[in-house]
Write an enzyme that holds these catalytic residues in place. Structure first.
Site, short mmCIF file in Angstrom:
data_model
loop_
_atom_site.label_atom_id
_atom_site.label_comp_id
_atom_site.label_asym_id
_atom_site.label_seq_id
_atom_site.Cartn_x
_atom_site.Cartn_y
_atom_site.Cartn_z
N ARG A 11 0.81 -1.22 0.00
CA ARG A 11 0.00 0.00 0.00
C ARG A 11 0.84 1.27 0.00
O ARG A 11 0.48 2.25 -0.66
CB ARG A 11 -0.93 -0.01 1.21
CG ARG A 11 -2.00 -1.04 1.03
CD ARG A 11 -2.90 -1.18 2.22
NE ARG A 11 -3.93 -2.16 1.90
CZ ARG A 11 -4.83 -2.62 2.74
NH1 ARG A 11 -4.83 -2.20 3.99
NH2 ARG A 11 -5.72 -3.51 2.35
N GLU B 20 -7.36 -1.66 16.69
CA GLU B 20 -6.66 -0.59 15.97
C GLU B 20 -6.20 0.52 16.93
O GLU B 20 -5.32 1.30 16.59
CB GLU B 20 -7.58 -0.02 14.88
CG GLU B 20 -6.86 0.85 13.88
CD GLU B 20 -7.70 1.20 12.66
OE1 GLU B 20 -8.61 0.43 12.29
OE2 GLU B 20 -7.44 2.27 12.07
C1 LIG Z 1 -13.92 0.00 4.66
C2 LIG Z 1 -12.88 -0.77 5.42
C3 LIG Z 1 -12.45 -2.02 4.95
C4 LIG Z 1 -11.49 -2.76 5.65
N1 LIG Z 1 -11.12 -4.00 5.19
C5 LIG Z 1 -10.23 -4.74 5.90
C6 LIG Z 1 -9.87 -6.07 5.49
O1 LIG Z 1 -10.35 -6.57 4.48
N2 LIG Z 1 -8.98 -6.75 6.27
C7 LIG Z 1 -8.42 -6.22 7.41
O2 LIG Z 1 -7.61 -6.89 8.07
N3 LIG Z 1 -8.76 -4.98 7.81
C8 LIG Z 1 -9.64 -4.24 7.11
N4 LIG Z 1 -9.98 -2.97 7.55
C9 LIG Z 1 -9.42 -2.49 8.83
C10 LIG Z 1 -10.12 -3.20 10.00
O3 LIG Z 1 -11.49 -3.35 9.67
C11 LIG Z 1 -10.01 -2.42 11.31
O4 LIG Z 1 -8.68 -2.07 11.58
C12 LIG Z 1 -10.53 -3.25 12.48
O5 LIG Z 1 -11.81 -3.77 12.19
C13 LIG Z 1 -10.61 -2.41 13.75
O6 LIG Z 1 -11.32 -3.12 14.73
P1 LIG Z 1 -11.52 -2.44 16.15
O7 LIG Z 1 -12.40 -3.35 16.92
O8 LIG Z 1 -10.21 -2.06 16.72
O9 LIG Z 1 -12.28 -1.06 15.84
P2 LIG Z 1 -13.72 -0.76 15.13
O10 LIG Z 1 -14.26 -1.96 14.45
O11 LIG Z 1 -13.50 0.45 14.33
O12 LIG Z 1 -14.64 -0.48 16.37
C14 LIG Z 1 -14.46 0.65 17.20
C15 LIG Z 1 -15.78 0.95 17.89
O13 LIG Z 1 -15.55 1.95 18.87
C16 LIG Z 1 -16.67 2.81 18.92
N5 LIG Z 1 -16.25 4.07 19.52
C17 LIG Z 1 -15.37 4.97 19.04
N6 LIG Z 1 -15.24 6.00 19.88
C18 LIG Z 1 -16.05 5.74 20.94
C19 LIG Z 1 -16.37 6.45 22.13
N7 LIG Z 1 -15.81 7.65 22.44
N8 LIG Z 1 -17.29 5.92 22.99
C20 LIG Z 1 -17.88 4.73 22.71
N9 LIG Z 1 -17.61 4.02 21.59
C21 LIG Z 1 -16.70 4.52 20.73
C22 LIG Z 1 -17.10 2.92 17.46
O14 LIG Z 1 -18.45 3.32 17.33
C23 LIG Z 1 -16.85 1.50 16.95
O15 LIG Z 1 -18.01 0.70 17.04
C24 LIG Z 1 -10.93 -2.22 6.85
C25 LIG Z 1 -11.34 -0.96 7.32
C26 LIG Z 1 -12.31 -0.25 6.62
C27 LIG Z 1 -12.74 1.09 7.16
#
Ligand SMILES: Cc1cc2nc3c(=O)[nH]c(=O)nc-3n(C[C@H](O)[C@H](O)[C@H](O)COP(=O)(O)OP(=O)(O)OC[C@H]3O[C@@H](n4cnc5c(N)ncnc54)[C@H](O)[C@@H]3O)c2cc1C
Length: 570
Positions: A295, A383
């Site tokens: 990337r 993340e």
């Molecule tokens: C369009 C897209 C496609 C992707 N495709 C891929 C892929 O194919 N393969 C891969 O490995 N990765 C992919 N990624 C990256 C991957 O999806 C993310 O890095 C990963 O899902 C993050 O998971 P997480 O649980 O850390 O955060 P998230 O799934 O982002 O969840 C974070 C949560 O925290 C909540 N939140 C935020 N701030 C607050 C607050 N102040 N109070 C309460 N709640 C809060 C949000 O509402 C959200 O529900 C993609 C990302 C995107 C955007």
């Protein structure tokens, strides 16, 4: 719930483990903490399991299962370190790769339905991996399946209480420990206090800071800002990953801007400049219709072609699948081809235009391999964690990271709970944050929506894929001015749904996090991975350092520490 009797009688919640964010990381953490015997409060500013990046993810989940060809976590680890350009936190990278297979098999047991080929789990090749390693459910719906599977397990787990529409505004510290949080119930404007023996920040990334991004509106970097304000340090904040082939033109309605990635996995595709030339070889990677470019290199190559006047009409590159027949396209993507037709896109006849968009953040909160931060009582997952992917993340590592780090954080939180007998939460420690949520502001002159747009433009133009000292210094000045303009108190009245007030809280976080990204980018006088300085084009051995950011009275301060990866990974 009970009342603390303080400002505006906040609702009060007591729990063993508070989890902020219900993406892949937050839900896995909740499941793991609950099965270790803890009571869990899973809070999200959006709907549970539907608010962040996990539910949007499309396809690749990188894991060394060895189902397609022989593999071992150490090969995945080697690829991760190489992609990280010498900056990966090797403990976290190892955890990601070593524990990945177990989480993926557990998801299989929970019925996710990983795609299968000849009876075994299918694994696709993705750029930067040395062999086919990415599992998927189907080519566009892997994230929704991950999310649905975890939501199902969460729903069946009685010890998990869920609260959507709950914005966590600040963490609460009592005697040096994180003892819970203050929240804003979005529909009613009501303040909520939460006492917890362990708190896990799983609030996802920061790509909403940028004008063009693949994110949801909930990804403005809240988790980083919460940790910073509580006193926890961040690492590698300069490394924002741009997804090189975000959709640019023609207009595309009802489809995801990063949908071309699965197309490239399956069908190769050709990245072309204005003159119809496949140009990536000019930047060191000859693709010849295959998809092998990482990337960071692709982002660089497209931007440089545009700069040289060889870009597509809207300022990107062409991506062509014209070498594929209608039958091939249909066999690969079926109904998606019909949805493209509704947008007047016929891939057999025309290329589309693509350009880099902000997609993922490599930086984040510093954690050890137990997912514990420097602050007792505060853990982090997904993340929101910094360092595992160094200066550039491999495709597919982010979902694995969310699951692995979430599970580990849930486990470590439960261990802490076992050794913590009483709640440390003191209502007085919550007073400053509670005051922000529960009291009205007298200002009427602030246009928060316009400020968010202005910040996104500044970040895109001056702190984007290509940076210079002048641009970064200008961005920092703008961010400082905007921070002053935002003021110390939100506008509007409490105890009502108020979008301006919500945007004030969002901007408070976005500006803090933007400052750390820009400051770290200004300080790194070299180019490495996702951080490209036009005034310092080379990668320098002396810069195999990680930046650590802290928030002090005067703003963000940075220090450097030696990266913990083998020199060979440079
Ligand atoms: C369009 C897209 C496609 C992707 N495709 C891929 C892929 O194919 N393969 C891969 O490995 N990765 C992919 N990624 C990256 C991957 O999806 C993310 O890095 C990963 O899902 C993050 O998971 P997480 O649980 O850390 O955060 P998230 O799934 O982002 O969840 C974070 C949560 O925290 C909540 N939140 C935020 N701030 C607050 C607050 N102040 N109070 C309460 N709640 C809060 C949000 O509402 C959200 O529900 C993609 C990302 C995107 C955007």
């Amino acid at each position: 719930m009970a009342n603390t009797g303080a400002i505006a009688d906040p609702m009060h919640v007591e729990t063993d483990v508070l989890i902020i964010g219900s993406g892949g990381a937050g839900m896995y953490a909740a499941i793991e903490a609950a099965r270790a015997g803890c009571g869990v409060f899973l809070a999200d500013r959006s709907l549970i399991g539907r608010g962040g990046a996990t539910v949007m993810a499309q396809m690749t989940v990188a894991v060394a299962l060895g189902e397609e060809v022989p593999d071992h976590w150490s090969h995945h680890y080697d690829d991760t370190l190489e992609s990280g350009r010498g900056l990966c936190d090797e403990r976290l990278a190892r955890l990601l790769c070593e524990d990945g297979p177990d989480c993926i098999r557990e998801m299989d047991a929970w019925g996710i339905g990983w795609a299968r080929k000849d009876g075994h789990i299918a694994q696709a090749f993705a750029p930067g991996h040395d062999r086919p390693r990415c599992v998927y459910v189907d080519f566009l719906n892997t994230g929704p399946a991950v999310s649905k599977t975890l939501r199902g397990v969460v729903a069946r787990t009685k010890a998990i209480r869920k609260a959507g529409d709950l914005l966590i505004v600040d963490l609460v510290r009592t005697g040096g420990e994180v003892s819970g949080a203050v929240a804003l119930h979005l529909p009613s404007g009501a303040p909520v206090t939460i006492a917890a023996k362990a708190t896990i920040v799983a609030a996802g990334g920061l790509t909403r800071l940028y004008r063009r991004n693949s994110a949801s509106a909930n990804m403005g970097g809240d988790g980083y800002a919460l940790a910073l304000r509580a006193g926890a340090p961040l690492v590698d904040m300069e490394f924002v990953q741009f997804f090189p082939i975000g959709h640019l033109a023609p207009r595309l309605i009802g489809m995801d801007p990063i949908m071309w990635d699965p197309f490239r996995y399956k069908l190769g595709g050709r990245l072309l400049n204005r003159d119809g030339e496949e140009f990536t070889a000019r930047y060191g990677v000859s693709e010849d219709g295959r998809y092998v470019i990482t990337r960071d290199v692709a982002t660089y190559a497209i931007a440089k072609e545009v700069e040289a006047g060889r870009g597509s009409p809207h300022g990107g590159a062409f991506l062509s699948f014209q070498h594929c027949s209608e039958a091939e396209l249909r066999a690969a993507f079926g109904p998606v081809i019909d949805r493209l037709a509704k947008n007047n896109i016929d891939l057999t006849r025309m290329p589309v235009e693509v350009a880099p968009i902000a997609h993922y953040h490599m930086g984040g909160v510093i954690a050890d391999e137990r997912m514990e931060t420097e602050l007792p009582g505060l853990l982090v997952a997904g993340e929101a964690v910094g360092g595992a992917n160094g200066a550039n993340r491999l495709s597919g590592n982010a979902i694995t990271e969310a699951l692995v780090f979430g599970r580990r954080a849930g486990r470590s939180a439960a261990e802490r709970v076992k050794h913590t007998r009483r709640q440390a939460f003191e209502p007085t420690a919550a007073r400053t944050a509670l005051d922000l949520v529960a009291r009205g502001g007298d200002r009427r002159d602030i246009n928060t929506a316009a400020m968010i747009l202005a910040l996104q433009s500044t970040m895109a133009d001056d702190v984007g894929p290509f940076r210079t000292e002048a641009k970064l210094a200008r961005a920092l000045e703008i961010i400082r001015d905007m921070t002053d303009a935002l003021g110390a108190r939100p506008p509007g009245s409490p105890m009502a749904f108020d979008l301006t007030r919500l945007e004030w809280f969002d901007l408070r976080n976005m500006l803090t996090v933007a400052q750390t990204v820009a400051a770290a980018a200004l300080a790194r006088t070299e180019s490495r991975g996702a951080h490209q300085r036009e005034d310092f084009p080379g990668m320098l051995p002396d810069w195999r350092l990680n930046h650590v950011a802290r928030l002090g009275a005067g703003g963000v301060t940075l220090t450097s520490m030696l990266a913990a990866t083998p020199a060979a990974a440079q």
